[in-house]
Design an enzyme around this catalytic site. Sequence first.
Site: not given
Length: 670
Positions: A25, A179-180, A543, A547, A549
């Site tokens: 990746y 995945y996340h 935040k 981003d 996350h």
Amino acid sequence: MSEKPDTPPAPAAPKRDKPWLFRTYSGHSSAVESNKLYRKNLSRGQTGLSVAFDLPTQTGYDSDHPLARGEVGKVGVPVCHIGDMQTLFDEIPLGKMNTSMTINAPAPWLLSLYIATAERQGAERKSLQGTTQNDLVKEYLSRGTYIFPPQPSLKLTNDVIAFTYREVPKWNPMNVCSYHLQEAGATPEQELAYALATAQAVLDTVRDSGQVPAEDFPEVVGRISFFVNAGIRFVTELCKMRAFTELWDEICRERYGVEDEKHRRFRYGVQVNSLGLTEQQPENNVYRILLEMLAVTLSKNARARAVQLPAWNEALGLPRPWDQQWSLRLQQIVAYETDLLEYGDLFDGSPVVTAKVEELKAQARDELARIDAMGGAIAAVESSYMKQRLVESNTRRLKAIESGAMTVVGVNAFTDAEPSPLTTGDGSILTVDESVEREQIEALKAWRANRDGKAAEAAIADLTAAAKEGRNIMEPSIACAHAGVTTGEWAQVLREVYGEYRAPTGVGRAASAASESGMVEVRAHVDAVSDRLGRRVKILVGKPGLDGHSNGAEQVAVRARDAGMEVVYEGIRLTPAQIVNAALEEGVHVVGLSILSGSHVTLVTDVMDRMRAAGLGDVPVVVGGIIPPEDEQTLKAAGVARVYTPKDYDLTRIMADIVALVDQETKRAA
């Protein structure tokens, strides 16, 4: 003379299976630099590409948009138009390549750019192979690069699926991404259930849309792929993958009536867990990555079709080409030096594995039933049910690490160690020069000035009409790509038609998991400071930038609330101006900023300048993220009071530090 006995023939060499696709990746800085990296990796034995786009591209902004400031080229490659895409794949024949693109909200657009680029290379659409992730549900739950509300997002996913099964039949148009979810704290049964619920929501939409004839629907089901996570508990993870294959086969047969086994096959790629990579003793991460890879390669009947591994030093910053090469070599050693690919499934008939698989399947079915009873995955997103459950499970995980119930070598056990020689000296991680953003913006302005403006306007007008009329937007999007339309222009059209969305944070109703003695002391200190101030200590968790996350910010918000503070947390994707304005309006005593995209210096210094300009210079600011030591010094020189990195895993201790800081600063101000 007696005859010699016949020599028995040598046993035939076992037939080796074909290895999975080797991917890394990657993408950074610019299309030029990323293209160099791709060609180098392919020359070293990588067999597929996995493109990381930067955050402006992922969220549908051009590089010169105000929200893109500080984010250009940081966590991936900026792609603003077909010129960027052509540069990205220069000398890489797309008709022969298998390309995975981690792109979600703008997936129709990036696929359109890819198709248009392939057409300019002379490749036919039907020859293209690869994957667009195109999973918006997990974006609402974990990664945050969504743009549009759920229903329009499902419509766009449906458009891509209906288009590709006819025009690009080898393409995987939707890559259900669990995945996340694991990165956000999902347990194995949650990862199973939420991913399968997402697949059902998408396939139900396709089935009911009328864009795909009923007789062709099994082909569509057969093109749905998955992208999963594999954590360190590799026996459980191996069983999870076997459970995935069996549950998916069950859903395809019972829910969708798919008879052909080929169309029911669970096809998945994997990146192993990044959540468990540690800043402390980072060389240990190599062992973690290998063990996690075994979970998705050992069981032949549940083996990944493509594997990409993180680099050992991703908890420190962006990996260098050498670090990515090391991860590639690990895959190659397992595939080519071991005998793994010479045998059938090693676990068929194992009572231990069978029992664990059945346990996971039962738990996943129960959770799927709860989600179905709510009306499906979209309803469970809009009600914040799934997000709330992820926040709670991540809270439990962090508490287990803090208490020592979960051992993490080098973090909460066996912490005495020699300094790692791999992390010393300049250049131990990759840094993106600030000039990259300036050069990308200058090139973008030149592109707009030199393109055929009338052709771009006409293409945008047709795209607008298609969106308003509910037509499939793929052909109009490909026409936009050829006409030189930009990423921001394409996304703005759809923003105006569909609107934008802010997903629930899941923080407000997440259950508390903090009751140990350390938290009792923190609460007492918060109460004492609040009594002195005459109101509750108030923290703003923000935040800034793009981003998405949000796991760390969510856990800080939950723990601050558990400590007795009043918490202001409005989710992701805020400008520095919005954060400072909220701090001013809410009268907060401390501001906590979370940034994981590498844009911390630009965004935090902007926040600090605005805080002082607004008369909030006495309000302490703390920052958390993947922040190298030299950047930590830069932030403190700009006035930041505390910097927390992944090594600071004890949230209770962080809360104690923050309330002490508030106590100190408010006394000083008084």
